[in-house]
Enzyme design. Structure first.
Site, PDB file in Angstrom:
ATOM      1  N   HIS A  76     -34.906 -56.149 -42.415  1.00  0.00           N
ATOM      2  CA  HIS A  76     -33.945 -56.866 -43.249  1.00  0.00           C
ATOM      3  C   HIS A  76     -34.409 -58.276 -43.595  1.00  0.00           C
ATOM      4  O   HIS A  76     -33.786 -58.958 -44.400  1.00  0.00           O
ATOM      5  CB  HIS A  76     -32.565 -56.908 -42.575  1.00  0.00           C
TER       6      HIS A  76
ATOM      7  N   ASP B 155     -34.881 -50.747 -38.999  1.00  0.00           N
ATOM      8  CA  ASP B 155     -34.944 -52.187 -39.292  1.00  0.00           C
ATOM      9  C   ASP B 155     -36.336 -52.678 -38.927  1.00  0.00           C
ATOM     10  O   ASP B 155     -36.519 -53.427 -37.972  1.00  0.00           O
ATOM     11  CB  ASP B 155     -33.874 -52.941 -38.518  1.00  0.00           C
TER      12      ASP B 155
ATOM     13  N   GLY C 269     -32.033 -66.687 -37.799  1.00  0.00           N
ATOM     14  CA  GLY C 269     -33.430 -67.092 -37.848  1.00  0.00           C
ATOM     15  C   GLY C 269     -34.277 -66.468 -36.765  1.00  0.00           C
ATOM     16  O   GLY C 269     -35.497 -66.448 -36.850  1.00  0.00           O
TER      17      GLY C 269
ATOM     18  N   SER D  18     -34.219 -63.319 -36.071  1.00  0.00           N
ATOM     19  CA  SER D  18     -34.529 -61.952 -36.472  1.00  0.00           C
ATOM     20  C   SER D  18     -36.018 -61.727 -36.643  1.00  0.00           C
ATOM     21  O   SER D  18     -36.729 -62.576 -37.183  1.00  0.00           O
ATOM     22  CB  SER D  18     -33.837 -61.606 -37.792  1.00  0.00           C
TER      23      SER D  18
ATOM     24  N   SER E  85     -33.271 -57.145 -34.258  1.00  0.00           N
ATOM     25  CA  SER E  85     -32.555 -56.691 -35.446  1.00  0.00           C
ATOM     26  C   SER E  85     -31.278 -57.500 -35.649  1.00  0.00           C
ATOM     27  O   SER E  85     -31.094 -58.133 -36.685  1.00  0.00           O
ATOM     28  CB  SER E  85     -32.216 -55.206 -35.326  1.00  0.00           C
TER      29      SER E  85
END
Length: 400
Positions: free
Chosen positions: A235, A267, A346, A348, A364
């Site tokens: 994502h 993801d 941030g 992720s 994720s």
């Protein structure tokens, strides 16, 4: 379109603290050294990269000490005729300290030193460079293909690096600045300079879909058929989106692009990084030492794992469940691993790793933040690394 809208929202790093909804928004000394002072690794690298024999290295270090001990005195002796100094390798492989001067009077320096006559004083060169600096400070645009300028004492000039075909633009730029054209030398540079990034697990990067930038974190360094890159969350960016780093917290510089990305359903993604950047097979410990990546053996439920990300640094928790299906707003992701650990916008794409250094996955999403009492309530989810590697044909880079 609705999904893309959600992805854009998610990458902005918005978090809700409700425990009922899990948000994917986490995409958010003056003397020179003596022989005995030189570390073995540096000694070997200098001999390798500079082509020095052990004896030549020792002689170089002697001249380096001479420059540190007497350089300022020798410069001061030239007064306003001083034109710079530098260490120079002679054709026989030996080194000397060169002190440049506009004085035409014959001079001799100490052993290992040459006093060399040149045309322009250092003050004159610096004034010409300052004229160009001042024009840019007043808002002038540097022409495309003009890569920079500097006082080059070895060439006794102000050297301007220009792209092939950009000489006329550079000459016009010099003329507009009022710089002393007698001091200027144009040098063609075939490749434009750019900041070079050193990336490791948990470090910061930005993605861009062409209209906006979003913070994310590096997962793990990977390779594919000779190309290098890093694993991260899907994502964080779609295939083809650019990947960037911040330069002095103000401007962005592209380092590569998303080579592949899957979201929702999974993801996962990987970013192929341009040559010249460095990808380290470690995870950022944020002040406590970096964590070597030793392998990618999957840890069992109940195992401790630590998560590294650009927003909140390093936090550790315990694996609670695997093959978890998570429903984010308007998006379902399958096959995630659930961990009792906090994360924020941030983080992720950042790394999950065990204490023995086994890479587990990339962040994720989650719910609560790492602030105050919320951290104890937080749950996060990671995309397991091994399915990601298999999906894209990647190999994990390991620490030596």
């Amino acid at each position: 379109m609705q999904m893309r809208k959600f992805v854009n929202w998610a990458k902005r790093g918005l978090l809700a603290v409700s425990p009922l909804v899990f948000f994917v928004a986490l995409a958010v000394s003056a003397a020179g050294p003596s022989d005995r002072d030189v570390a073995p690794a540096m000694r070997a690298a200098m001999q390798r990269d500079l082509g020095l024999s052990p004896a030549q290295l020792s002689q170089y270090l002697k001249i380096e000490r001479l420059a540190a001990q007497q350089g300022q005195r020798l410069a001061k002796a030239q007064g306003d005729r001083f034109a710079g100094s530098w260490l120079e390798r002679k054709p026989d492989g030996q080194y000397q300290l060169v002190v440049a001067t506009t004085s035409i009077r014959p001079q001799r320096g100490p052993a290992g030193t040459e006093i060399r006559n040149v045309r322009h004083s250092l003050a004159r060169l610096e004034a010409a460079k300052q004229d160009m600096d001042d024009m840019v400070a007043r808002g002038a645009r540097v022409p495309e293909g003009v890569y920079g300028w500097f006082v080059d004492v070895r060439e006794n000039s102000v050297t301007i690096n220009v792209a092939p075909g950009a000489r006329k633009a550079a000459i016009d730029f010099i003329a507009a600045s009022g710089a002393d054209s007698d001091t200027i030398r144009l040098r063609t540079m075939a490749s434009a300079p750019r900041p070079l990034a050193t990336l490791m697990g948990g470090s910061e990067y930005l993605s861009s879909d062409g209209s906006n930038y979003y913070y994310c974190s590096v997962g793990f360094a990977v390779t594919r058929n000779g190309a290098q890159g890093f694993a991260t969350a899907g994502h964080c960016g779609a295939a083809g989106d650019g990947a960037f780093v911040l330069v002095r917290r103000r401007t962005v510089s592209q380092i590569g692009a998303f080579a592949a990305s899957d979201f929702p359903g999974a993801d996962r993604a990987w970013v192929q990084v341009d040559n010249g950047h460095t990808l380290q097979p470690v995870v950022n410990g944020y002040g406590d030492g970096d964590i070597p990546v030793r392998g990618n053996t999957e840890a069992p439920i109940g195992a401790a794992v630590c998560r590294s990300g650009r927003t909140t640094g390093l936090h550790c928790g315990v694996i609670e469940a695997k093959n978890v299906t998570v429903q984010y707003p308007d998006a379902t992701v399958n096959g995630l691993t659930q961990v009792k650990v906090c994360a924020e916008g941030g983080d992720s794409g950042g790394s999950f790793i065990t204490t023995p250094g086994q890479a587990q996955g990339v962040l994720s999403g989650g719910n609560y933040s790492c602030k105050g009492k919320q951290a104890k309530l937080a749950t996060s989810y990671f995309q397991p690394l091994n399915p990601l590697l298999q999906a894209y044909g990647l190999s994990l880079k390991l620490s030596p």
